[in-house]
Design an enzyme around this catalytic site. Structure first.
Site, PDB file in Angstrom:
ATOM      1  N   SER A 286      28.483 -45.257  93.506  1.00  0.00           N
ATOM      2  CA  SER A 286      28.115 -46.545  94.081  1.00  0.00           C
ATOM      3  C   SER A 286      27.427 -46.282  95.408  1.00  0.00           C
ATOM      4  O   SER A 286      27.790 -45.358  96.135  1.00  0.00           O
ATOM      5  CB  SER A 286      29.371 -47.389  94.295  1.00  0.00           C
ATOM      6  OG  SER A 286      29.127 -48.351  95.303  1.00  0.00           O
ATOM      7  N   GLU A 299      29.111 -48.410  79.650  1.00  0.00           N
ATOM      8  CA  GLU A 299      28.825 -49.852  79.747  1.00  0.00           C
ATOM      9  C   GLU A 299      27.528 -50.201  79.028  1.00  0.00           C
ATOM     10  O   GLU A 299      27.435 -51.208  78.315  1.00  0.00           O
ATOM     11  CB  GLU A 299      28.724 -50.269  81.219  1.00  0.00           C
ATOM     12  CG  GLU A 299      30.047 -50.173  81.962  1.00  0.00           C
ATOM     13  CD  GLU A 299      29.829 -50.207  83.466  1.00  0.00           C
ATOM     14  OE1 GLU A 299      29.622 -51.302  83.999  1.00  0.00           O
ATOM     15  OE2 GLU A 299      29.852 -49.136  84.109  1.00  0.00           O
TER      16      GLU A 299
END
Ligand code: ARG
Length: 467
Positions: A286, A299
């Site tokens: 991140s 994902e």
């Protein structure tokens, strides 16, 4: 509305009865070269087979057929080296290649289209392309199954919680869970094999829709292109796209399976679960939260079904209600199938990489397996087997014991014998044997059950079947 200028003069490939070229917007909506250039190799293979057949049947001179065959190889190399001048005014890959061929070999090129039409041409090109994608899916699925099998072999007897409703249900083994996916992907593979078998008939020679008056040999072209036989009905040949729909349906089911394991990876790799660690290769960081390792690939894999199923619905909707035979609607088939196939192949490769690289956290799995009253069913079964209680009564006694453990903030094996006997006086000390997760999984010996022996037997079968 202002008048738009003509884009060009009448089409050189079919413009005989046209005085003017198409409106620019007409060209934009009509042209498929922007995407169907992906069929170039299939188009050239189909044309080479067609030309050789025309010569063998005496419809074309050997000299012309040879010139065509050679010229098509030149076109192939031009395309593959990026030198081919794609022209949007030539609509599609078929007309682009034929036009360029004629530039290269002269009049012989103009004879190639004898006894065929773009309708059977696109049908054969697209079938060849989809058939190739079936082969790629089959190979990709084999690799994925091998990755799951390797995980199963490594942890055939590792205990982990089995879930229903994502609530702890009963302990199972890691190997068993991995093999569940081997089964799913094996069925997916067989769906692609089935679809491939059914689509392996050659539509070339159906011509526009009715067949042709030239004495063509459809068996010869079918064989040259690796088909089992020619298609039997020319109307069906140019109007059928169910081979593409079968590919999409098989792809959708496969993508659905991929999405399920992707979801498990997302859950399992979270800080709350820690069942598995995904390698750095398959995660991202991140930009703001330094601790994060996000399972992006999983994902995205979870999302791919959205596209693939979307393509499936799109093609069904395109084909629905089309009167026989070919209609231009059918040109809309390709982008859907291309996108779905690309998504599927990428998804299979990504999942294979992730499964190969993931590390199961054996201790965390074992601890989780023992929590959440996972051996309550074993306790109920023990009450039936050892004390002769009817199952419903055993279920009730066990439920009472679970409530007691929950109230005390402990798990079932942490209750003392005295405490248990307050619920049912007949309970004996040997009950503790079935409350352990290792014993629990070892006892599930029914065929296909989670007992390590059963799992190892299935692993051995798969190791034989998977090259
Ligand atoms: N580009 C067309 C397609 O993809 C090829 C077939 C064209 N046939 C025709 N009759 N206009 O469907």
């Amino acid at each position: 509305m202002t008048e738009r200028p003509d884009t060009n003069s009448a089409n050189q490939m079919w413009g005989g009865r046209f005085a003017a070229g198409p409106d620019a917007i007409m060209q934009a909506i009509n042209a498929s070269i922007g995407f169907d250039k992906r069929l170039y190799a299939q188009d050239i293979a189909g044309s080479r087979a067609h030309a050789a057949m025309l010569a063998a049947t005496g419809i074309l001179s050997n000299k012309d057929a040879e010139a065509i065959g050679e010229g098509l190889l030149t076109v192939l190399s031009e395309i593959e080296t990026g030198k081919f001048p794609f022209r949007v005014e030539l609509e599609d890959i078929h007309l682009n290649i034929e036009s360029r061929l004629t530039e290269i070999v002269g009049d012989a090129g103009k004879r190639l289209h004898t006894g065929r039409s773009r309708n059977d041409q696109v049908a054969v090109d697209f079938r060849l392309w989809v058939r190739d994608q079936c082969d790629q899916a089959i190979a990709g699925l084999t690799g994925l199954m091998q990755a799951f099998l390797a995980q199963a072999e490594a942890g055939a007897d590792w205990v982990m919680p089995g879930f229903t409703h994502l609530q702890t249900a009963q302990p199972v083994t890691w190997g068993h869970h991995m093999l569940a996916y081997v089964e799913m992907f094996a069925r997916d593979r067989s769906r692609f094999e089935d679809a491939r078998r059914r689509m392996n008939e050659c539509p070339l020679g159906a011509a526009a829709l009715a067949g042709t008056s030239f004495p063509i040999d459809r068996h010869m072209t079918a064989q040259a292109l690796g088909f089992d036989r020619p298609t039997a009905n020319s109307l069906d040949s140019v109007s059928d796209r169910d081979f593409a729909l079968e590919f999409l349906a098989a792809s959708s089911i496969c993508a659905m399976h991929l999405s399920r394991f992707a979801e498990e990876l997302v859950i399992w790799s979270s800080a709350q679960f820690r069942f598995v660690r995904l390698s750095d290769k398959w995660t991202t960081g991140s930009s703001i939260m330094p601790q994060k390792k996000n399972p992006d690939a999983a994902e995205l894999l979870r999302a791919k079904l959205g596209r693939i199923l979307g393509a499936t619905v799109a093609l069904f909707t395109i084909m629905k209600g089309l009167a026989l035979t070919y209609s231009k609607d059918m040109q809309e088939d390709k982008e859907q199938v291309f996108d779905a196939a690309d998504s599927l192949m990428l998804g299979l490769a990504a999942m294979t990489g992730m499964v190969g690289d993931m590390t199961a956290n054996r201790e965390v799995l074992a601890t989780a397996a023992a929590s959440g009253f996972s051996t309550a069913t074993d306790l109920a079964d023990w009450l039936v087997r050892e004390l002769g209680l009817p199952f419903r009564e055993a279920h009730h006694v066990t439920g009472t014991l679970v409530a007691m453990a929950e109230a005390k903030g402990v798990d079932l094996p942490d209750l003392t014998l005295d405490q248990m006997q307050t619920v049912h006086a007949g309970i004996r000390a040997d009950v503790f044997a079935v409350l352990g997760v290792e014993n629990s999984v070892r006892s599930r010996t029914s065929y296909g059950g989670t007992a390590p022996d059963q799992v190892r037997a299935q692993i051995a079968l798969w190791a034989e079947r998977l090259p």
